[in-house]
Design a protein around this motif. Structure first.
Motif, PDB file in Angstrom:
ATOM      1  N   ARG A 112      59.452  37.004  51.018  1.00 34.80           N
ATOM      2  CA  ARG A 112      60.255  38.178  50.156  1.00 34.80           C
ATOM      3  C   ARG A 112      59.169  38.373  49.061  1.00 34.80           C
ATOM      4  O   ARG A 112      58.743  37.673  48.566  1.00 34.80           O
ATOM      5  N   LEU A 113      58.905  39.694  49.087  1.00 33.44           N
ATOM      6  CA  LEU A 113      57.837  40.317  48.154  1.00 33.44           C
ATOM      7  C   LEU A 113      58.112  41.381  47.198  1.00 33.44           C
ATOM      8  O   LEU A 113      59.115  42.324  47.898  1.00 33.44           O
ATOM      9  N   ARG A 114      58.192  41.151  46.010  1.00 31.83           N
ATOM     10  CA  ARG A 114      58.904  42.197  45.053  1.00 31.83           C
ATOM     11  C   ARG A 114      57.689  42.718  44.316  1.00 31.83           C
ATOM     12  O   ARG A 114      56.921  42.080  43.617  1.00 31.83           O
ATOM     13  N   VAL A 115      57.463  44.188  44.061  1.00 27.95           N
ATOM     14  CA  VAL A 115      56.426  44.615  43.418  1.00 27.95           C
ATOM     15  C   VAL A 115      56.995  45.766  42.447  1.00 27.95           C
ATOM     16  O   VAL A 115      58.120  46.786  42.984  1.00 27.95           O
ATOM     17  N   GLU A 116      56.722  45.846  41.296  1.00 28.57           N
ATOM     18  CA  GLU A 116      57.326  46.811  40.230  1.00 28.57           C
ATOM     19  C   GLU A 116      56.187  47.214  39.173  1.00 28.57           C
ATOM     20  O   GLU A 116      55.322  46.387  38.598  1.00 28.57           O
ATOM     21  N   GLY A 117      56.243  48.370  38.742  1.00 27.36           N
ATOM     22  CA  GLY A 117      55.416  48.871  37.797  1.00 27.36           C
ATOM     23  C   GLY A 117      53.997  49.597  38.188  1.00 27.36           C
ATOM     24  O   GLY A 117      53.707  49.226  39.289  1.00 27.36           O
ATOM     25  N   ASP A 118      53.477  50.552  37.376  1.00 27.74           N
ATOM     26  CA  ASP A 118      52.339  51.171  37.579  1.00 27.74           C
ATOM     27  C   ASP A 118      51.309  50.168  37.571  1.00 27.74           C
ATOM     28  O   ASP A 118      50.382  50.261  38.409  1.00 27.74           O
ATOM     29  N   VAL A 119      51.353  49.222  36.630  1.00 25.91           N
ATOM     30  CA  VAL A 119      50.280  47.882  36.901  1.00 25.91           C
ATOM     31  C   VAL A 119      51.250  46.673  37.524  1.00 25.91           C
ATOM     32  O   VAL A 119      52.171  46.416  36.913  1.00 25.91           O
ATOM     33  N   PRO A 120      51.092  46.580  38.794  1.00 24.02           N
ATOM     34  CA  PRO A 120      51.997  45.696  39.592  1.00 24.02           C
ATOM     35  C   PRO A 120      52.254  44.358  39.062  1.00 24.02           C
ATOM     36  O   PRO A 120      51.451  43.482  38.637  1.00 24.02           O
ATOM     37  N   HIS A 121      53.773  44.222  39.164  1.00 24.06           N
ATOM     38  CA  HIS A 121      54.206  42.933  38.677  1.00 24.06           C
ATOM     39  C   HIS A 121      54.625  42.607  40.260  1.00 24.06           C
ATOM     40  O   HIS A 121      55.478  43.319  40.667  1.00 24.06           O
ATOM     41  N   VAL A 122      54.233  41.258  40.530  1.00 24.19           N
ATOM     42  CA  VAL A 122      54.057  41.043  41.854  1.00 24.19           C
ATOM     43  C   VAL A 122      55.004  39.407  41.910  1.00 24.19           C
ATOM     44  O   VAL A 122      54.393  38.664  41.157  1.00 24.19           O
ATOM     45  N   THR A 123      56.133  39.251  42.718  1.00 26.12           N
ATOM     46  CA  THR A 123      56.701  38.068  42.925  1.00 26.12           C
ATOM     47  C   THR A 123      56.936  37.519  44.491  1.00 26.12           C
ATOM     48  O   THR A 123      57.045  38.651  45.196  1.00 26.12           O
ATOM     49  N   LEU A 124      56.388  36.526  44.911  1.00 24.41           N
ATOM     50  CA  LEU A 124      56.328  36.256  46.383  1.00 24.41           C
ATOM     51  C   LEU A 124      57.272  34.970  46.426  1.00 24.41           C
ATOM     52  O   LEU A 124      56.978  34.013  45.503  1.00 24.41           O
ATOM     53  N   TRP A 125      58.217  35.048  47.481  1.00 25.41           N
ATOM     54  CA  TRP A 125      59.075  33.661  47.785  1.00 25.41           C
ATOM     55  C   TRP A 125      58.673  33.529  49.373  1.00 25.41           C
ATOM     56  O   TRP A 125      58.631  34.560  50.224  1.00 25.41           O
ATOM     57  N   ILE A 126      58.494  32.660  49.611  1.00 24.43           N
ATOM     58  CA  ILE A 126      58.613  31.918  51.000  1.00 24.43           C
ATOM     59  C   ILE A 126      59.575  30.805  51.329  1.00 24.43           C
ATOM     60  O   ILE A 126      59.682  29.910  50.542  1.00 24.43           O
ATOM     61  N   ASN A 127      60.474  31.224  52.249  1.00 21.07           N
ATOM     62  CA  ASN A 127      61.620  30.330  52.532  1.00 21.07           C
ATOM     63  C   ASN A 127      62.320  30.004  51.184  1.00 21.07           C
ATOM     64  O   ASN A 127      62.583  28.752  50.902  1.00 21.07           O
ATOM     65  N   ASP A 128      62.684  31.216  50.349  1.00 23.40           N
ATOM     66  CA  ASP A 128      63.341  31.094  49.193  1.00 23.40           C
ATOM     67  C   ASP A 128      62.727  30.320  47.969  1.00 23.40           C
ATOM     68  O   ASP A 128      63.400  29.958  47.039  1.00 23.40           O
ATOM     69  N   ALA A 129      61.381  29.817  48.166  1.00 20.93           N
ATOM     70  CA  ALA A 129      60.980  28.984  47.265  1.00 20.93           C
ATOM     71  C   ALA A 129      60.003  30.001  46.444  1.00 20.93           C
ATOM     72  O   ALA A 129      59.158  30.633  47.256  1.00 20.93           O
ATOM     73  N   GLN A 130      60.068  30.152  45.177  1.00 19.87           N
ATOM     74  CA  GLN A 130      59.088  31.304  44.626  1.00 19.87           C
ATOM     75  C   GLN A 130      57.668  30.546  44.490  1.00 19.87           C
ATOM     76  O   GLN A 130      57.549  29.377  44.213  1.00 19.87           O
ATOM     77  N   ILE A 131      56.797  31.316  45.058  1.00 16.31           N
ATOM     78  CA  ILE A 131      55.404  30.912  45.085  1.00 16.31           C
ATOM     79  C   ILE A 131      54.645  31.234  43.848  1.00 16.31           C
ATOM     80  O   ILE A 131      53.594  30.744  43.388  1.00 16.31           O
ATOM     81  N   TYR A 132      54.834  32.478  43.321  1.00 10.38           N
ATOM     82  CA  TYR A 132      54.107  33.033  42.173  1.00 10.38           C
ATOM     83  C   TYR A 132      54.907  34.282  41.581  1.00 10.38           C
ATOM     84  O   TYR A 132      55.778  34.873  42.696  1.00 10.38           O
ATOM     85  N   ASP A 133      54.761  34.515  40.302  1.00  8.69           N
ATOM     86  CA  ASP A 133      55.414  35.672  39.652  1.00  8.69           C
ATOM     87  C   ASP A 133      54.268  35.853  38.756  1.00  8.69           C
ATOM     88  O   ASP A 133      53.977  35.455  37.744  1.00  8.69           O
ATOM     89  N   VAL A 134      53.588  37.108  38.944  1.00 11.41           N
ATOM     90  CA  VAL A 134      52.321  37.628  38.112  1.00 11.41           C
ATOM     91  C   VAL A 134      52.102  39.128  37.972  1.00 11.41           C
ATOM     92  O   VAL A 134      52.703  39.738  38.669  1.00 11.41           O
ATOM     93  N   LYS A 135      51.611  39.378  36.854  1.00  7.39           N
ATOM     94  CA  LYS A 135      51.494  40.807  36.495  1.00  7.39           C
ATOM     95  C   LYS A 135      49.692  41.018  36.587  1.00  7.39           C
ATOM     96  O   LYS A 135      49.182  40.057  35.861  1.00  7.39           O
ATOM     97  N   MET A 136      49.330  41.992  37.408  1.00  7.63           N
ATOM     98  CA  MET A 136      47.976  42.313  37.600  1.00  7.63           C
ATOM     99  C   MET A 136      47.383  42.604  36.026  1.00  7.63           C
ATOM    100  O   MET A 136      48.178  43.016  35.409  1.00  7.63           O
ATOM    101  N   GLY A 137      46.304  42.343  35.826  1.00  7.16           N
ATOM    102  CA  GLY A 137      45.520  42.728  34.602  1.00  7.16           C
ATOM    103  C   GLY A 137      45.397  44.128  34.302  1.00  7.16           C
ATOM    104  O   GLY A 137      45.394  44.716  33.209  1.00  7.16           O
TER     105      GLY A 137
END
Length: 191
Positions: A112-137
């Motif tokens: 599951r991949l979530r992407v939001e914002g002009d400067v992307p805020h990206v969250t990734l889950w694999i098998n319901d485990a959050q792998i990262y939650d990061v905002k690009m510079g």
């Protein structure tokens, strides 16, 4: 894509209710892209890549494949889940950690991949485990674009073995190998 450097003739089929991507001819990959462009979205899919394959999930992609990329390697190996740029530099590359503890080799895995914002805020889950939650510079897209297509990548390889003086892609794909995707859903998020 009709213009990507990975190849323009991938073998794309539906087999046993899954989208299956293979190289065609061997060594030539490609991108299977959405018709629409997306900015803020959540993507859910289940994937089962064969060992000895390499590809990715592209987002905010151009027709030619300049995009943010979530790496997808067969068996969940190596950099699976890592975030970097394809044909562009990203301000905040992310090395996925903890993937091996949740990845199920030779089985279906939910991403599951979530992407939001002009400067992307990206969250990734694999098998319901959050792998990262990061905002690009910054917004790294060419020309200041803030949206693009979502694509599934079959990486090019072109060689069975290492070639002296060249980038070694010999372990990227094996003949007949495939990336499989099922239960694909995209939900647009408010702008």
């Amino acid at each position: 894509s009709r213009t990507t450097h990975h190849g323009t003739t991938p073998d794309v089929r539906v087999e046993e209710r899954a989208i299956v991507l293979r190289q065609r001819p061997y060594g030539q990959g490609g991108l299977l892209m959405t018709d629409r462009v997306f900015k803020n979205f959540e993507l859910y899919l289940e994937t089962k890549p064969d060992s000895g394959t390499n590809g990715g999930i592209f987002f905010r992609s151009s027709e030619g494949g300049s995009a943010y990329q979530v790496e997808l390697e067969g068996g969940g190996a190596g950099g699976t889940g890592s975030l970097f740029g394809e044909m562009m530099q990203v301000s905040t590359p992310v090395t996925a950690t903890g993937v091996q503890s949740v990845w199920r080799p030779n089985d279906w895995n939910a991403m599951r991949l979530r992407v939001e914002g002009d400067v992307p805020h990206v969250t990734l889950w694999i098998n319901d485990a959050q792998i990262y939650d990061v905002k690009m510079g910054r917004n790294d897209l060419i020309g200041g674009r803030t949206d693009g297509m979502i694509a599934l990548q079959t990486h090019w390889s072109s060689t069975y073995g290492p070639v002296a003086g060249s980038y070694d892609m010999s372990d990227s794909w094996k003949p007949g190998a495939a990336h499989r995707f099922r239960n694909v859903a995209i939900r647009e998020l408010p702008r």
